[in-house]
Design a protein around this motif. Structure first.
Motif, PDB file in Angstrom:
ATOM      1  N   ALA A   1      46.517 -50.206 -37.934  1.00 49.63           N
ATOM      2  CA  ALA A   1      45.294 -49.653 -38.513  1.00 49.63           C
ATOM      3  C   ALA A   1      45.218 -48.152 -38.253  1.00 49.63           C
ATOM      4  N   ALA A   2      45.665 -47.717 -37.053  1.00 46.46           N
ATOM      5  CA  ALA A   2      45.712 -46.274 -36.759  1.00 46.46           C
ATOM      6  C   ALA A   2      46.657 -45.580 -37.725  1.00 46.46           C
TER       7      ALA A   2
ATOM      8  N   LEU B   1      48.304 -36.913 -27.827  1.00 45.60           N
ATOM      9  CA  LEU B   1      48.741 -36.959 -26.429  1.00 45.60           C
ATOM     10  C   LEU B   1      47.538 -37.096 -25.494  1.00 45.60           C
ATOM     11  N   LEU B   2      46.468 -36.367 -25.789  1.00 45.70           N
ATOM     12  CA  LEU B   2      45.255 -36.438 -24.973  1.00 45.70           C
ATOM     13  C   LEU B   2      44.635 -37.835 -25.035  1.00 45.70           C
ATOM     14  N   LEU B   3      44.602 -38.428 -26.228  1.00 43.28           N
ATOM     15  CA  LEU B   3      44.019 -39.770 -26.377  1.00 43.28           C
ATOM     16  C   LEU B   3      44.828 -40.809 -25.606  1.00 43.28           C
TER      17      LEU B   3
ATOM     18  N   ALA C   1      38.260 -45.634 -32.353  1.00 42.88           N
ATOM     19  CA  ALA C   1      37.638 -44.686 -33.288  1.00 42.88           C
ATOM     20  C   ALA C   1      38.236 -43.289 -33.132  1.00 42.88           C
ATOM     21  N   ALA C   2      38.538 -42.906 -31.889  1.00 42.00           N
ATOM     22  CA  ALA C   2      39.138 -41.586 -31.660  1.00 42.00           C
ATOM     23  C   ALA C   2      40.548 -41.525 -32.251  1.00 42.00           C
TER      24      ALA C   2
ATOM     25  N   SER D   1      44.351 -39.649 -36.345  1.00 43.76           N
ATOM     26  CA  SER D   1      45.339 -40.035 -37.350  1.00 43.76           C
ATOM     27  C   SER D   1      45.023 -39.411 -38.701  1.00 43.76           C
ATOM     28  N   ILE D   2      43.745 -39.294 -39.028  1.00 44.19           N
ATOM     29  CA  ILE D   2      43.354 -38.630 -40.276  1.00 44.19           C
ATOM     30  C   ILE D   2      43.794 -37.168 -40.260  1.00 44.19           C
ATOM     31  N   LEU D   3      43.651 -36.511 -39.106  1.00 45.20           N
ATOM     32  CA  LEU D   3      44.093 -35.118 -38.991  1.00 45.20           C
ATOM     33  C   LEU D   3      45.609 -34.997 -39.150  1.00 45.20           C
ATOM     34  N   LEU D   4      46.362 -35.954 -38.596  1.00 46.01           N
ATOM     35  CA  LEU D   4      47.810 -35.965 -38.813  1.00 46.01           C
ATOM     36  C   LEU D   4      48.138 -36.087 -40.296  1.00 46.01           C
ATOM     37  N   GLY D   5      47.399 -36.959 -40.985  1.00 45.23           N
ATOM     38  CA  GLY D   5      47.606 -37.111 -42.425  1.00 45.23           C
ATOM     39  C   GLY D   5      47.333 -35.818 -43.169  1.00 45.23           C
TER      40      GLY D   5
END
Length: 444
Positions: free
Chosen positions: A53-54, A97-99, A107-108, A113-117
């Protein structure tokens, strides 16, 4: 007769970095985590379903931003789009890495993952458009397959080194170190691109209104994309192929470890990604052989899609690590062999002014398939294990065949492997009119 020249030979202008070299450097950096990403997410205490899902939220980011970033590349320039992509990937990789270090809630992970996209959407249409624009500007007369295949081989070599290196680095240290190294390398890529990359064969338009420009480009992109029949059918087939390819690649990491009998052999996971990279090299190297063996590009796409379904079926049925590894290799080669052919077919139907936006729209549809198919297959793996999920993937792969047949029926000029580089012909022939490409194609 003008001899075939590669982009690095012509240089794309004074002081510029060759497209293939720069993209290969960014691929090498990015691929540090590709062999271990699923294991990284599972180590962060996500379930199998949550891990995929991530990854699906990564494709959500691509769906949301593909067309807007394509418009950026078609208005501001390919170079600016590339720089924005590199900067975004540095930040989002460090956030990942922080997460992981803080065992963050799902949710984080979804937001990161959206930012990676978003970061990858700045690359997706811009780099391919940058390559084709440069080929046109420098008088290239070779086949587009050859140009795309060379880039694919360079990317495959970069991915081979990056993914195996990332797996070994994780084995020797921990799963977080490859993410840190990736961020550093992407930062260096940004510096190199800032100093060396130039837009060649493309001139940003003088802007009066950003809103009206975006509206005009999107309208023209529809004309040359979904409203252009051969492009439309290929774009509609993209969600199936893209959704399955992402799942097939990332699920192979834990699945092969399961068959191997060791859940913490990260080097094996890196090897699986390296195997796909090797398949990419082999697929790119086979481009000239494919061009001689077939007369139509859609013939190649039909055969590779069918064999891919068989390879996925085998992966779902076998209980042997080595047989699954061999099936993964066959699947990777088929996917890699189809890529330059599909790129040449689609690029031959798109004028330069809308190229990045149409290519981004194509990526958007592929990403949309990933949003639905990837978490669904992850849930299937959660419920029934990885093997049955691969069997479902094989069935889904067959859904692409009727759409490729419909594209074949349109008999677009660029479907013929015997035609001179269609993109050059089209760019000379039209300045924005649609579908002047429906000429004769070679027989099957």
């Amino acid at each position: 007769m003008l001899r075939k020249r590669w982009p690095d030979e012509v240089g794309f202008g004074s002081g510029t970095t060759d497209v293939h070299h720069l993209v290969a450097v960014s691929t090498s950096a990015s691929s540090m985590i590709w062999g271990i990403n699923t294991l990284f997410l599972l180590d962060a205490e996500l379930s199998i379903g949550e891990a995929f899902a991530a990854n699906a939220f990564f494709t959500v980011g691509m769906v949301l931003f593909e067309v807007p970033t394509g418009v950026v590349a078609d208005t501001v320039g390919r170079r600016m789009s590339y720089l924005l992509g590199a900067a975004t990937l540095v930040g989002s990789t460090l956030l990942y890495l922080l997460l992981w270090q803080t065992s963050a809630p799902f949710a984080a992970w979804a937001g990161a993952s959206i930012l990676l996209g978003l970061g990858f959407t700045f690359f997706s249409g811009a780099t391919e458009a940058w390559l084709v624009d440069g080929l046109n500007a420098t008088g290239y007369r070779g086949s587009l397959e050859a140009a795309f295949a060379k880039g694919q081989i360079a990317n495959g070599i970069a991915m081979l080194g990056g993914s195996i290196g990332g797996g070994l680095l994780a084995q020797w240290t921990n799963l977080g170190v490859p993410y840190l190294v990736r961020a550093v390398l992407l930062g260096l890529t940004f510096v190199v691109a800032w100093r060396s990359m130039r837009d060649v064969g493309f001139a940003p338009k003088p802007r009066v209104s950003i809103t009206s420009e975006m509206r005009g480009i999107l309208r023209a992109s529809l004309d040359h994309g979904l409203l252009n029949p051969p492009v439309r059918w290929l774009m509609l087939a993209a969600p199936v192929g893209a959704g399955i390819s992402v799942y097939g690649f990332y699920a192979a990491q834990p699945y092969l470890l399961q068959l191997y009998g060791s859940s913490d052999s990260y080097a094996i996971a890196g090897l699986s990604a390296g195997l796909v990279a090797g398949a990419q090299i082999a697929g790119g190297a086979s481009a000239s052989v494919v061009a001689r063996a077939f007369r139509r590009r859609t013939s190649v796409l039909l055969i590779t899609s069918g064999v891919s379904a068989v390879a996925l079926l085998v992966m779902g049925l076998v209980a042997s690590f080595w047989m699954a590894l061999a099936a993964l290799a066959v699947w990777g080669v088929m996917f890699a062999a189809a890529m330059p052919v599909r790129q040449a077919l689609i690029n031959g139907l798109i004028p330069s002014a809308q190229r990045a936006t149409v290519l981004s729209s194509d990526s958007l549809l592929g990403s949309a398939g990933g949003v639905v198919i990837q978490p669904a297959l992850g849930k299937a793996a959660d419920a029934w294990s990885y093997g049955p999920a691969y069997l479902i993937s094989a069935g889904l792969q067959l859904l692409a065949l009727p759409l490729i047949f419909l594209a074949r029926r349109e008999r677009a000029t660029s479907d013929s492997l015997s035609v001179a580089p269609a993109v050059l012909l089209e760019d000379r022939r039209r300045g924005g009119g649609r579908h002047a490409d429906q000429g004769e194609a070679g027989a099957a």
